[in-house]
Scaffold this active site. Structure first.
Site, PDB file in Angstrom:
ATOM      1  N   HIS A 189      -7.830  15.181  21.295  1.00  0.00           N
ATOM      2  CA  HIS A 189      -8.663  14.390  22.192  1.00  0.00           C
ATOM      3  C   HIS A 189     -10.115  14.845  22.186  1.00  0.00           C
ATOM      4  O   HIS A 189     -11.022  14.048  22.326  1.00  0.00           O
ATOM      5  CB  HIS A 189      -8.104  14.437  23.606  1.00  0.00           C
ATOM      6  CG  HIS A 189      -7.081  13.381  23.828  1.00  0.00           C
ATOM      7  ND1 HIS A 189      -5.821  13.639  24.281  1.00  0.00           N
ATOM      8  CD2 HIS A 189      -7.135  12.051  23.614  1.00  0.00           C
ATOM      9  CE1 HIS A 189      -5.147  12.511  24.338  1.00  0.00           C
ATOM     10  NE2 HIS A 189      -5.914  11.535  23.940  1.00  0.00           N
ATOM     11  N   GLU A 431       4.750  -2.425   2.644  1.00  0.00           N
ATOM     12  CA  GLU A 431       4.647  -0.971   2.478  1.00  0.00           C
ATOM     13  C   GLU A 431       5.912  -0.372   1.863  1.00  0.00           C
ATOM     14  O   GLU A 431       6.039   0.827   1.725  1.00  0.00           O
ATOM     15  CB  GLU A 431       4.302  -0.298   3.813  1.00  0.00           C
ATOM     16  CG  GLU A 431       5.123  -0.753   4.998  1.00  0.00           C
ATOM     17  CD  GLU A 431       4.659  -0.150   6.322  1.00  0.00           C
ATOM     18  OE1 GLU A 431       3.788   0.730   6.318  1.00  0.00           O
ATOM     19  OE2 GLU A 431       5.191  -0.561   7.364  1.00  0.00           O
ATOM     20  N   ASN A 454      -0.446   3.612   2.882  1.00  0.00           N
ATOM     21  CA  ASN A 454       0.022   4.984   3.165  1.00  0.00           C
ATOM     22  C   ASN A 454       1.506   5.107   2.830  1.00  0.00           C
ATOM     23  O   ASN A 454       1.936   6.044   2.172  1.00  0.00           O
ATOM     24  CB  ASN A 454      -0.178   5.345   4.637  1.00  0.00           C
ATOM     25  CG  ASN A 454      -1.604   5.156   5.087  1.00  0.00           C
ATOM     26  OD1 ASN A 454      -2.499   5.119   4.270  1.00  0.00           O
ATOM     27  ND2 ASN A 454      -1.812   5.035   6.383  1.00  0.00           N
ATOM     28  N   ASP A 455       2.278   4.133   3.304  1.00  0.00           N
ATOM     29  CA  ASP A 455       3.714   4.167   3.038  1.00  0.00           C
ATOM     30  C   ASP A 455       4.047   3.612   1.663  1.00  0.00           C
ATOM     31  O   ASP A 455       4.947   4.106   1.001  1.00  0.00           O
ATOM     32  CB  ASP A 455       4.470   3.386   4.116  1.00  0.00           C
ATOM     33  CG  ASP A 455       4.689   4.223   5.358  1.00  0.00           C
ATOM     34  OD1 ASP A 455       5.012   5.419   5.205  1.00  0.00           O
ATOM     35  OD2 ASP A 455       4.521   3.706   6.474  1.00  0.00           O
ATOM     36  N   CYS A 502      -4.668  -2.164   5.372  1.00  0.00           N
ATOM     37  CA  CYS A 502      -4.919  -1.358   6.570  1.00  0.00           C
ATOM     38  C   CYS A 502      -4.564   0.109   6.390  1.00  0.00           C
ATOM     39  O   CYS A 502      -4.723   0.903   7.294  1.00  0.00           O
ATOM     40  CB  CYS A 502      -4.191  -1.952   7.772  1.00  0.00           C
ATOM     41  SG  CYS A 502      -2.406  -1.946   7.588  1.00  0.00           S
TER      42      CYS A 502
HETATM   43  C1  PEP Z   1       0.522   2.418   6.196  1.00  0.00           C
HETATM   44  O1  PEP Z   1       1.670   2.787   5.984  1.00  0.00           O
HETATM   45  O2  PEP Z   1      -0.359   2.309   5.318  1.00  0.00           O
HETATM   46  C2  PEP Z   1       0.078   2.071   7.555  1.00  0.00           C
HETATM   47  C3  PEP Z   1      -1.096   1.549   7.792  1.00  0.00           C
HETATM   48  O3  PEP Z   1       0.938   2.364   8.577  1.00  0.00           O
HETATM   49  P1  PEP Z   1       1.142   3.830   9.178  1.00  0.00           P
HETATM   50  O4  PEP Z   1       0.089   4.725   8.590  1.00  0.00           O
HETATM   51  O5  PEP Z   1       1.034   3.679  10.647  1.00  0.00           O
HETATM   52  O6  PEP Z   1       2.523   4.156   8.703  1.00  0.00           O
HETATM   53 MG    MG Z   2       3.214   2.474   7.474  1.00  0.00          MG
END
Ligand code: PEP
Ligand code: MG
Length: 587
Positions: A189, A431, A454-455, A502
């Site tokens: 935080h 993902e 990311n996933d 994203c």
């Molecule tokens: C992703 O997997 O790219 C994503 C945006 O979701 P998170 O990072 O919350 O798993």
């Molecule tokens: Mg994800």
């Protein structure tokens, strides 16, 4: 020179104020049976006193800094009612016949163990909130005067073991040049506050409090995560120059706030923000976000002892929708499991949680939880432009099942006569490789896609995204990833639906340009990365990125791809980021 984690960008030079970590001397002793109720009362009074102090701070923060920062103190007030902390301590006083301070400390240690062994950094860091609250109760039990930074009357740099958020807000921005702390991570935080106050900060420095004398001069470099103690005159000169450059750079970026994210040859893309709660919307808008491209709702479910009700969710989503209007907000349904868990909602122990009972899989089984969230989202959509997004879709059946539940919920709302958005758009996060490969089929069922890189990278390359041992294999430019993304986008466009990105790839300057070349339609990035990504988009021709992307698709290894992308775009990126807005846009 010490190196830590860059928590909030910027450079600052100034005198140090060391905020000593308080050492509580806590005695542990047994109380007599007849003293138990009195001891419990003493503890409860300290809790009430802490609540009153928190309410006062909350009010002050609300007035001086706005609702966003004050929101945190509401969660502190919840913590002061948390049975794991409060009831458990009372139980200890009663059953173990311990004095209140010792009982509280024991409860504390227990919680510390639970939190600090959590895999997810965000959960580990939430223990700091409990520490902050626990420290305050202890203060009040020991009748110590509460420590604040509000008495400071000269501009200083604060060095501390850790800064409690209540310390962070009790200071005025004009008095604090920067922060540096021994512990903490980017999502603590203190770091979040520093970023929203736009004060340079470095955290996780180890033992800076032991290495520095009060009143000495330091340089904080929040861009690189460096702290220089007692700098030489040359270093001071160098960093003054860097500081000036950075201020100019930020000023230059601010100019972009209301300009469209459009390439030199006229391709306009969407540029939205990733947020984890309503407290981040103001920051995102300050950086010119066109709405929210990913609202990670799971944080609303964390750090509490119950599930958020429909009304609470409605209230929260409505704030985000109204603040973001006329732009849209993409609310991702609950993405629990993997590395995100709730203390009050036990998920059976799994050997492979990332491949286990996660996200949409969990929601399709816990239909009540899912329905409550869908009801709240649909109702919030009435007050703004809201879209729904399902996480971790791996096949068509999941989408259909989720949509069936969505239809049921709509009917229920209709019957109840509650206002909601019947035509809400529904998208899927892409993902999981199985979804990426059948993107042609999925595209026929969805209104949009969002690339969860990311996933997607983790699952496609079989590289655990939280395991630093295999981090070297986590390669966004691996031919597999580029081909998958290319396929997803082509399939989506063939069905006339748009594709957002994203994952973290979208906020990285090099990867963002490659995604642009692969024809991503919308970027959703952390609020503080927004302007930089916009500047890059505005400084380049779409055609040029398309050429790079199509060549990249022909290469056979990650390292070739990385080297090629760097050679083609590396220098260009530097130049664009350094340049003035007008320089780029000359015909
Ligand atoms: C992703 O997997 O790219 C994503 C945006 O979701 P998170 O990072 O919350 O798993
Ligand atoms: Mg994800």
């Amino acid at each position: 020179m010490l190196t830590g984690i860059p928590a909030s960008p910027g450079i600052t030079i100034g005198k140090v104020y060391i905020l000593e970590k308080e050492d509580f001397c806590i005695l542990e002793y047994k109380i007599k049976e007849e003293e138990v109720e009195k001891e419990i009362k003493r503890f409860q009074e300290a809790v009430i006193q802490s609540k009153n102090q928190m309410k006062k701070i909350k009010k002050r923060v609300e007035k001086s800094m706005g609702m966003k920062e004050a929101y945190l103190f509401q969660s502190y007030l919840h913590l002061l009612e948390d049975p794991l902390l409060i009831n458990k301590t009372i139980e200890r006083i009663r059953e173990e016949r311990l004095n209140a301070e010792a009982a509280l400390r024991k409860t504390f240690k227990e919680l510390q163990l639970k939190f600090t062994s959590a895999k997810y950094e965000l959960i580990r860091e939430r223990f700091r909130d409990i520490e902050d609250i626990g420290g305050r109760i202890l203060h009040n039990l020991l009748k110590k005067p509460t420590l604040t930074l509000s008495h400071l009357n000269e501009k200083i740099i604060v060095i501390a073991y850790d800064l409690a958020p209540s310390d962070t807000v009790s200071i005025q921005k004009e008095k604090i040049l920067g922060f540096a702390t021994d512990i903490g991570g980017r999502t603590s935080h203190t770091a979040i506050m520093a970023r929203s106050l736009e004060i340079p900060a470095v955290v996780g420095l180890g033992d800076i409090t032991q290495k520095i004398e009060p009143g000495s001069l330091v340089i904080i470099d929040g861009n690189e995560g460096k702290v220089i103690i007692n700098p030489t005159p040359e270093q001071i000169k160098k960093y003054q120059r860097l500081q000036e450059n950075f201020i100019n750079y930020k000023k230059k970026l601010k100019v972009l706030k209301s300009l469209p994210p459009q390439t030199l040859d006229g391709r306009e893309v969407g540029l939205a923000a990733n947020i984890a709660g309503p407290q981040e919307v103001d920051l995102a808008l300050r950086y010119g976000a066109e709405g929210v491209g990913l609202y990670r709702t799971e944080y609303l479910y964390m750090n509490r002892q119950n599930l958020p009700s429909e009304e609470e969710q409605l209230k929260t989503y409505k704030i985000v929708a109204q603040k973001s209007a006329p732009h849209s907000v993409i609310i991702r349904t609950l993405d629990l499991g993997g590395d995100k868990f709730l203390s009050h909602f036990p998920v059976p122990h799994e050997i492979n949680p990332f491949m286990g009972w996660r996200a949409i899989r969990l929601c399709l089984e816990k239909v009540d939880i899912f329905k409550t969230q869908l009801r709240a989202i649909l109702r919030a959509a009435y007050f703004g432009k809201v879209k729904i997004m399902y996480p971790m879709i791996s096949g068509i059946e999941e989408v259909r099942k989720a949509n069936e539940i969505l239809s049921e919920v709509k009917e229920e709302l209709e019957k109840e006569g509650l206002p909601f958005d019947r035509d809400i758009e529904v998208g899927a996060m892409i993902e999981v490789p199985s979804a990426a490969i059948i993107a042609d089929l999925l595209a026929k069922e969805m209104d949009f896609f969002s690339l969860g890189t990311n996933d997607l990278i983790q699952y496609s390359l079989a590289v655990d995204r939280v395991n630093e041992k295999v981090a070297y294999l986590y390669q966004p430019l691996h031919p597999t990833i580029l081909r998958l993304i290319d396929n997803i986008i082509k399939c989506a466009h063939r069905e006339n639906i748009w594709v957002g990105a994203c994952g973290e790839m979208a906020g990285d300057s090099l990867f963002a340009l490659i995604l642009l070349g692969l024809e991503v339609d919308e970027f959703s990035v952390a609020p503080t990365s927004l302007l930089e990504i916009k500047k890059l988009i505005r400084g380049i021709k779409w055609e040029e990125t398309q050429e790079v992307a199509s060549k990249l698709l022909k290469l056979s290894t990650s390292s070739e791809a990385r080297e090629f992308a760097q050679r083609k775009l590396g220098r260009k990126i530097k130049n664009i980021l350094r340049s003035d807005e007008n320089e780029n846009r000359q015909p």
